[in-house]
Design a protein around this motif. Structure first.
Motif, PDB file in Angstrom:
ATOM      1  N   ARG A  61     -13.814 -49.369  70.734  1.00 56.71           N
ATOM      2  CA  ARG A  61     -13.151 -48.073  70.885  1.00 56.71           C
ATOM      3  C   ARG A  61     -14.009 -47.146  71.739  1.00 56.71           C
ATOM      4  O   ARG A  61     -13.519 -46.364  72.531  1.00 56.71           O
ATOM      5  CB  ARG A  61     -12.918 -47.431  69.528  1.00 56.71           C
ATOM      6  CG  ARG A  61     -11.807 -48.065  68.731  1.00 56.71           C
ATOM      7  CD  ARG A  61     -10.453 -47.689  69.311  1.00 56.71           C
ATOM      8  NE  ARG A  61      -9.371 -48.111  68.439  1.00 56.71           N
ATOM      9  CZ  ARG A  61      -8.894 -49.332  68.354  1.00 56.71           C
ATOM     10  NH1 ARG A  61      -9.397 -50.273  69.132  1.00 56.71           N
ATOM     11  NH2 ARG A  61      -7.909 -49.611  67.541  1.00 56.71           N
ATOM     12  N   GLY A  99     -26.610 -54.771  83.276  1.00 60.69           N
ATOM     13  CA  GLY A  99     -26.320 -53.545  82.534  1.00 60.69           C
ATOM     14  C   GLY A  99     -24.900 -53.084  82.732  1.00 60.69           C
ATOM     15  O   GLY A  99     -24.601 -51.889  82.740  1.00 60.69           O
ATOM     16  N   LEU A 158     -16.272 -48.145  73.913  1.00 60.94           N
ATOM     17  CA  LEU A 158     -16.358 -48.669  75.274  1.00 60.94           C
ATOM     18  C   LEU A 158     -15.124 -48.304  76.093  1.00 60.94           C
ATOM     19  O   LEU A 158     -15.190 -48.169  77.298  1.00 60.94           O
ATOM     20  CB  LEU A 158     -16.538 -50.196  75.239  1.00 60.94           C
ATOM     21  CG  LEU A 158     -17.901 -50.655  74.721  1.00 60.94           C
ATOM     22  CD1 LEU A 158     -17.944 -52.170  74.623  1.00 60.94           C
ATOM     23  CD2 LEU A 158     -19.010 -50.157  75.640  1.00 60.94           C
ATOM     24  N   PRO A 170     -13.257 -47.472  81.875  1.00 63.84           N
ATOM     25  CA  PRO A 170     -11.984 -47.128  81.237  1.00 63.84           C
ATOM     26  C   PRO A 170     -11.039 -46.351  82.150  1.00 63.84           C
ATOM     27  O   PRO A 170      -9.839 -46.579  82.126  1.00 63.84           O
ATOM     28  CB  PRO A 170     -12.408 -46.257  80.049  1.00 63.84           C
ATOM     29  CG  PRO A 170     -13.835 -46.542  79.828  1.00 63.84           C
ATOM     30  CD  PRO A 170     -14.405 -46.949  81.137  1.00 63.84           C
ATOM     31  N   ARG A 185     -24.781 -48.064  69.948  1.00 64.90           N
ATOM     32  CA  ARG A 185     -25.152 -49.054  70.951  1.00 64.90           C
ATOM     33  C   ARG A 185     -24.178 -49.031  72.114  1.00 64.90           C
ATOM     34  O   ARG A 185     -24.567 -49.096  73.280  1.00 64.90           O
ATOM     35  CB  ARG A 185     -25.124 -50.446  70.307  1.00 64.90           C
ATOM     36  CG  ARG A 185     -26.185 -51.374  70.837  1.00 64.90           C
ATOM     37  CD  ARG A 185     -25.938 -52.796  70.343  1.00 64.90           C
ATOM     38  NE  ARG A 185     -25.750 -53.666  71.503  1.00 64.90           N
ATOM     39  CZ  ARG A 185     -26.761 -54.025  72.288  1.00 64.90           C
ATOM     40  NH1 ARG A 185     -27.989 -53.618  72.053  1.00 64.90           N
ATOM     41  NH2 ARG A 185     -26.534 -54.800  73.348  1.00 64.90           N
ATOM     42  N   HIS A 199     -24.137 -46.877  88.636  1.00 64.52           N
ATOM     43  CA  HIS A 199     -23.611 -47.823  87.662  1.00 64.52           C
ATOM     44  C   HIS A 199     -23.140 -49.095  88.333  1.00 64.52           C
ATOM     45  O   HIS A 199     -22.491 -49.042  89.365  1.00 64.52           O
ATOM     46  CB  HIS A 199     -22.418 -47.194  86.967  1.00 64.52           C
ATOM     47  CG  HIS A 199     -22.755 -46.719  85.615  1.00 64.52           C
ATOM     48  ND1 HIS A 199     -23.278 -45.484  85.368  1.00 64.52           N
ATOM     49  CD2 HIS A 199     -22.659 -47.338  84.429  1.00 64.52           C
ATOM     50  CE1 HIS A 199     -23.485 -45.347  84.087  1.00 64.52           C
ATOM     51  NE2 HIS A 199     -23.126 -46.442  83.482  1.00 64.52           N
ATOM     52  N   ALA A 214     -21.375 -52.749  81.209  1.00 68.35           N
ATOM     53  CA  ALA A 214     -20.879 -52.745  79.827  1.00 68.35           C
ATOM     54  C   ALA A 214     -19.398 -53.053  79.731  1.00 68.35           C
ATOM     55  O   ALA A 214     -18.802 -52.911  78.670  1.00 68.35           O
ATOM     56  CB  ALA A 214     -21.167 -51.411  79.172  1.00 68.35           C
ATOM     57  N   ASP A 273     -24.903 -48.571  75.995  1.00 76.06           N
ATOM     58  CA  ASP A 273     -24.520 -49.560  76.990  1.00 76.06           C
ATOM     59  C   ASP A 273     -23.737 -48.918  78.130  1.00 76.06           C
ATOM     60  O   ASP A 273     -23.879 -49.278  79.294  1.00 76.06           O
ATOM     61  CB  ASP A 273     -23.669 -50.663  76.346  1.00 76.06           C
ATOM     62  CG  ASP A 273     -24.523 -51.578  75.477  1.00 76.06           C
ATOM     63  OD1 ASP A 273     -25.760 -51.482  75.569  1.00 76.06           O
ATOM     64  OD2 ASP A 273     -23.951 -52.375  74.714  1.00 76.06           O
ATOM     65  N   ARG A 274     -22.909 -47.981  77.765  1.00 73.34           N
ATOM     66  CA  ARG A 274     -22.138 -47.302  78.812  1.00 73.34           C
ATOM     67  C   ARG A 274     -22.980 -46.250  79.506  1.00 73.34           C
ATOM     68  O   ARG A 274     -22.521 -45.590  80.414  1.00 73.34           O
ATOM     69  CB  ARG A 274     -20.924 -46.616  78.183  1.00 73.34           C
ATOM     70  CG  ARG A 274     -19.729 -47.505  78.007  1.00 73.34           C
ATOM     71  CD  ARG A 274     -18.543 -46.704  77.528  1.00 73.34           C
ATOM     72  NE  ARG A 274     -18.080 -45.729  78.505  1.00 73.34           N
ATOM     73  CZ  ARG A 274     -16.994 -44.978  78.351  1.00 73.34           C
ATOM     74  NH1 ARG A 274     -16.272 -45.109  77.264  1.00 73.34           N
ATOM     75  NH2 ARG A 274     -16.628 -44.124  79.270  1.00 73.34           N
ATOM     76  N   SER A 275     -24.153 -46.046  79.020  1.00 79.92           N
ATOM     77  CA  SER A 275     -24.997 -44.907  79.391  1.00 79.92           C
ATOM     78  C   SER A 275     -24.225 -43.602  79.468  1.00 79.92           C
ATOM     79  O   SER A 275     -24.315 -42.857  80.428  1.00 79.92           O
ATOM     80  CB  SER A 275     -25.824 -45.156  80.660  1.00 79.92           C
ATOM     81  OG  SER A 275     -25.185 -45.973  81.576  1.00 79.92           O
TER      82      SER A 275
END
Lengths: 358, 358
Positions: free
Chosen positions: B120, A51, B122, A57, B142, A8, A53, B146-148
């Motif tokens: 939320r 890529g 993400l 977190p 989506r 990532h 995102a 995006d976070r895969s």
DNA sequence: TGCGTTCTCTGAAGCGCTTAAGACATTCTG
DNA sequence: CAGAATGTCTTAAGCGCTTCAGAGAACGCA
């Protein structure tokens, strides 16, 4: 470009790509006012290209010491819990409230000791814990304290330092019992939810039931029994239903109804139990309220759908949840817990109660 | 000792206290076999003395790249969601399954776009996401991509790379419609759950309904409509209920029943809707099944409690949840998603359907 | 022109933990 | 008794991000 599956992308990758510092990229995502619009957009473009995102977190949480989740600890499993409308309404209001500050709910269902296992609590990624009607001395509560997580308790005994909201369970039970006494009833049965952490089920004396590990259980029972006693009614049979299924509850109600001197009134510790009691009565061809009066507790929506509609003790579940949410936010803001709040209840008389048969 | 409120103790504090390396303390908690029992106990004692409750979950997650939580994404709010027994049963089975590997559930309730808001998602602290019947093209999906994040979808269109479990909604609807046709019914009404992401409610044509953003909705509708069409029955009125409350559903059912040529049979997209339809019929003094037949979908517990008990399409909700949990664990173990699974359904004929009145 | 502001951006110190690799001492083999 | 195997503990390199405290440059004011 790179042919192999790469790990990532991180903030640093984006920073390198754009040729700026990591701080700048972080700012592009978190504090738009800290950099020029042009640069910010370039950063965002590069991020998209790579890529990326947005900040991870977990890493963010480590740096900010804030997770954005609240652990909700239950006594039961998820399904049993949510089949109880009282809980889902409360939980919904709570969720809506804390959502305003970006907090989600982490569900910690119950294990075998009146709450979630301690290690689940110790490992939970959460800023605060909410305990909903856990058994006294549940290991989860100790774990919360050990972690010194802020705590909000709902319908539970006071925990030092924690915020607390609960219901006037005893007052409601008193009102329910008095209502039936006023209608002339003298032969009662009490249908109780699970009392101990071990599922058991079956008949129990009032003394046993008073030792329940669940506060609301104890309070309601005491309210019923004491009130009946003031009218000279003692030795009231109590039947505990184990588990939470409708079938079990219906069976338990049946046991009370099949007793030698059949009660003319059933005091039920929740609407769910009362609805099952209604079903049991119907099964036996007993007319409610002519031959049997039934009163519930909570005033959940199904109570008013039933036929006859349930006489029950209304509590404002939505308000309870909202209040718990507010308390949670307050603790999270670093403020101290206000004094415990006890919400009022109100007896709602509907069709399931009537004068005692002669 | 220290008079001022000190910050939380860390691994290092414990290490210093005992005079060992940080690694050793970490091992004391995570890999007891890596150090002597004596030392381990000394470490644990020191930890307790210092009020250290074990490694910080967030920091641990950052280091291990594992959170121990699964994000569960809903279309609706918590309460609406859980008032649907179909969901709570599924969720419970899922929770129980992933709990075996120490995963808790992080609830992400729906916003305004057929699922939780993208940010939320993400920011969610989770190892994997489960999408439960979200609207097509929900932003949440989506964000997951995006976070895969690994993804499991339940009752939704296929998402490349994701694991999927769904129900033979169309087959069930076909069976339900055929059953009613076989009983001689020719005048139908369809009671539909919310179709679009915007709450609307009201009558709609079959064409409109076929554009529902929810796959199960579309499938069931198509199953009903196509089957009826094969018998020459067309132009069937569809009424969409907005929101999820019983009252709204009952009202919607009433609209269908109050139509000029009253339907003799109601196809309902869920048991909840069917139960509301039963209530609406009762309100109008219509006898079920003599004057009106009603069929539900899901076969949740209340379906069999109703009077008359509901004819409905049974799906194995528990199995669905368990399967979703297994898929989640499989993805988390790094294995690939197996081909999509569609679970079978079965028509359960009970008392709410009968021959068409003359 | 001189000096204090404001605007952009960077450096670097954390946040608290895990874990591969290795140092050292002790115990096992034959 | 040499050498290998084992057991115990440490070193150090991360995991990916936030944020305080500036460094420069550009700007405003008198």
């Amino acid at each position: 470009m790179a042919s192999t599956r790469r790990r990532h992308p991180t903030l640093d990758d984006v920073a390198d790509e754009v040729g700026v510092s990591r701080t700048t990229v972080s700012n592009a995502f978190n504090r738009p006012d800290q950099l020029s619009t042009a640069l910010r957009e370039e950063v965002l473009r590069a991020a998209k290209r790579l890529g990326y995102a947005g900040p991870d977190p977990v890493a963010r949480s480590l740096a900010t010491r804030r997770v954005g989740a609240i652990a909700f600890m239950l006594d039961t499993g998820v399904s049993a819990a949510f089949s109880d409308p009282a809980l889902s309404i409360t939980l919904d209001a709570l969720a809506a409230e804390v959502d305003r500050e970006g907090h989600a709910l982490l569900l910690l269902p119950g294990g075998d000791h009146g709450g979630p296992p301690a290690d689940r609590v110790l490992n939970a990624q959460a800023d605060l814990a909410v305990a909903y009607s856990l058994a006294d001395g549940a290991p989860a509560l100790r774990a919360v304290r050990d972690r010194s997580l802020p705590l909000v308790v709902i319908d539970q005994p006071y925990v030092p330092g924690a915020a607390r909201v609960s219901t006037d369970d005893r007052g409601g039970a008193v009102a329910a019992a008095r209502h039936l006494l006023d209608l002339g009833h003298r032969r009662f049965g009490i249908l109780s939810a699970q009392c101990l952490s071990e599922p058991r089920g079956g008949p129990m004396t009032a003394e046993e039931a008073a030792k329940s590990m669940f506060r609301d259980n104890r309070e309601r029972l005491t309210g019923y029994v004491d009130t009946l006693a003031t009218a000279g009614v003692t030795g009231v049979p109590v039947w505990e239903t184990s588990g939470t299924s409708r079938e079990q509850a219906q069976q338990a109600a049946g046991k009370l109804l099949d007793a030698d001197r059949r009660p003319t009134a059933l005091l039920c510790m929740s609407d769910e139990l009362a609805l099952s009691a209604l079903a049991a009565a119907r099964q036996r061809g007993l007319s409610v309220p002519d031959e049997l009066s039934v009163v519930g507790f909570d005033d959940t929506p199904p109570a008013s759908w039933a036929e006859p509609a349930l006489t029950t003790v209304r509590q404002d579940l939505q308000r309870k949840g909202r209040l718990a949410g507010e308390l949670a936010l307050r603790l999270l803001a670093g403020r101290k817990a206000p004094p415990p709040v006890t919400l009022p209840v109100e007896l709602v008389v509907r069709g399931s109660t009537g004068p005692a048969p002669d």
